[in-house]
Design an enzyme around this catalytic site. Structure first.
Site, PDB file in Angstrom:
ATOM      1  N   ARG A  97       3.855   0.451 -10.826  1.00  0.00           N
ATOM      2  CA  ARG A  97       2.935   1.581 -10.847  1.00  0.00           C
ATOM      3  C   ARG A  97       2.406   1.863 -12.259  1.00  0.00           C
ATOM      4  NH1 ARG A  97      -0.383   4.554  -7.550  1.00  0.00           N
ATOM      5  NH2 ARG A  97      -0.873   6.485  -8.606  1.00  0.00           N
ATOM      6  N   ASP A 121       6.961   3.414  -5.927  1.00  0.00           N
ATOM      7  CA  ASP A 121       7.684   4.024  -4.804  1.00  0.00           C
ATOM      8  C   ASP A 121       6.761   4.293  -3.624  1.00  0.00           C
ATOM      9  OD1 ASP A 121      10.180   4.143  -6.001  1.00  0.00           O
ATOM     10  OD2 ASP A 121       9.713   6.010  -7.030  1.00  0.00           O
ATOM     11  N   MET A 342       3.736  17.635  -3.411  1.00  0.00           N
ATOM     12  CA  MET A 342       2.884  16.595  -3.986  1.00  0.00           C
ATOM     13  C   MET A 342       2.882  15.278  -3.218  1.00  0.00           C
ATOM     14  SD  MET A 342       3.562  17.383  -8.040  1.00  0.00           S
ATOM     15  CE  MET A 342       2.361  16.205  -8.637  1.00  0.00           C
TER      16      MET A 342
END
Length: 436
Positions: A97, A121, A342
């Protein structure tokens, strides 16, 4: 696939030193691309995600020398831009990421930056719009190859401008800041992220010759410069790991000291754990957690209503610790509502805790109500699979407090964010074994 075998219900004792901050490292390491001069970085965590990024930088042509444990020099004076369009880069970049943050520095210094759709993730949607809208605002042209999931931005010269970010994205802010420091003129970034790791990046860039003001606020003003020089930088301790150790101490009724935590950079973290009834003592720059032999009791709000703990952009509570809070609440006195705003897939690991005997009601993808056992009923050992970094550590903490011997598969997910976690836990008395 590696596995942890964990024998639960052992009290731990001693002190533990938090590793360097993973989320800071992913930003700081990308910033070495902004200069041809040497940069020294200390307290780099030895974890999978960071080591992958170091390998990617090395493949890009950065000269990297290891000085000592956690200390490296980086010199990006002969960058191989052809690597960015290679199949090898497409494979290297999509597995991490944090690789998105090489785009801003490459665009600023070399006029182009490419990246495959990054991995990371599986915790829900993590869009990249903020990054690329920022680059476009600075004058870059954008393209996206849907077949290869390959992004690209190019610009002959970036121009400073005013921008209002659509969200206070930490990685988005970092990427735009790294692009703007070499842009022509003044850039104003409003609704910027202001967490400590972003502040660390801005301070490092200023030592390199950048002109950034407003550090720590949600409005950053950047006067572009022609070039940047070398510097030396030290990572903060990892606040997520610090929170993990607080939760571990409470769940195992252990007395632990967490060393050199940089209290001023912890924000709400100590107080949120205190709301669960956990004693968090400040001893110099250390945290001391006494053994909670009588358990811990969740506070209610002052009007008597059930406590709600939710995540928010800094200085709000970090979403990375909500899974730890949820696990710790399973043995508290009282109830709490966990609201994960989130990411819509981050609470899905609770089925593993329910299998262990926890009383949790998953209300929807974002909310879970936890009714604590008050240690009157222990969690029961089971076999689990780690779905992501933070859920994996939460399950590990649950296993260390559970009755019996638990098995956790896919611990590579935990290794992505925690350095030698089994060795460090054994040093304070945990019964944990790694099987490769």
């Amino acid at each position: 696939m590696a596995t942890f075998i964990i024998e639960g219900q052992h009290q731990l004792k001693g002190s533990i030193q938090p590793q360097g901050a993973k989320n800071e490292a992913l930003q700081i390491l990308c910033a070495v691309l902004l200069t041809a001069e040497e940069i020294t970085i200390n307290n780099i965590p030895d974890i999978v995600d960071v080591n992958k990024l170091i390998d990617l930088l090395r493949n890009l042509g950065v000269k990297i020398t290891k000085l000592d444990k956690g200390s490296y020099t980086f010199k990006a004076d002969e960058i191989n831009l052809k690597y960015l369009e290679s199949e090898a880069f497409k494979q290297d970049g999509k597995g991490l990421r944090g690789s998105i943050m090489i785009v801003g520095p490459l665009l600023a210094r070399f006029g182009k930056g490419y990246i495959p759709k990054p991995g990371g993730d599986k915790i829900g949607r993590r869009r990249l719009d903020t990054h690329f809208e920022g680059f476009i605002n600075l004058g870059a042209s954008f393209r996206y190859n849907k077949e290869d999931h390959f992004y690209g931005v190019e610009a002959k010269k970036l121009k400073g401008t005013y921008m209002l970010l659509d969200e206070a994205s930490v990685t988005g802010t970092a990427n735009i800041v790294m692009a703007a420091v070499l842009a022509e003129g003044k850039t104003t970034i409003y609704n910027a992220a202001c967490e400590p790791y972003l502040q660390q990046l801005c301070k490092m860039l200023n030592r390199m010759g950048a002109k950034i003001s407003g550090i720590g606020s949600n409005m950053l003003i950047i006067d572009g410069v022609d070039s940047l020089g070398g510097t030396e930088h030290r990572m903060l301790p990892d606040m997520i790991e610090i929170g993990s150790w607080i939760g571990l101490a409470a769940m195992t009724k252990s007395e632990l000291t967490i060393k050199n935590v940089s209290w001023k950079d912890l924000g709400l973290i100590p107080n949120v754990f205190r709301k669960l009834g956990i004693t968090v003592e400040e001893q110099g720059d250390d945290i001391h957690i006494p053994a909670h032999t009588e358990g811990y009791e969740i506070q209610n709000f002052i009007d008597g209503s059930i406590l709600t703990i939710s995540d928010a952009p800094w200085p709000g509570f970090t979403p990375d610790l909500l899974s730890i809070i949820l696990v710790v609440a399973t043995q508290a006195r009282g109830s709490v509502l966990i609201h994960q705003k989130m990411f819509e897939s981050r609470l899905f690991f609770v089925d593993k805790l329910i299998d262990m005997g926890a009383k949790i009601i998953l209300c929807d993808p974002h909310r879970a109500t936890v009714i604590g056992h008050d240690f009157k009923s222990s969690l029961k050992a089971t076999t689990m699979t780690s779905p992501d970094i933070r859920a994996g550590v939460s399950l590990l903490i649950a296993a260390l407090s559970a009755k019996g011997t638990s098995t956790i598969h896919n611990i590579e997910q935990i290794d992505r964010g925690y350095e030698n976690i089994d060795e460090r836990l054994r040093a304070i008395g945990a019964k944990i074994k790694r099987l490769d």
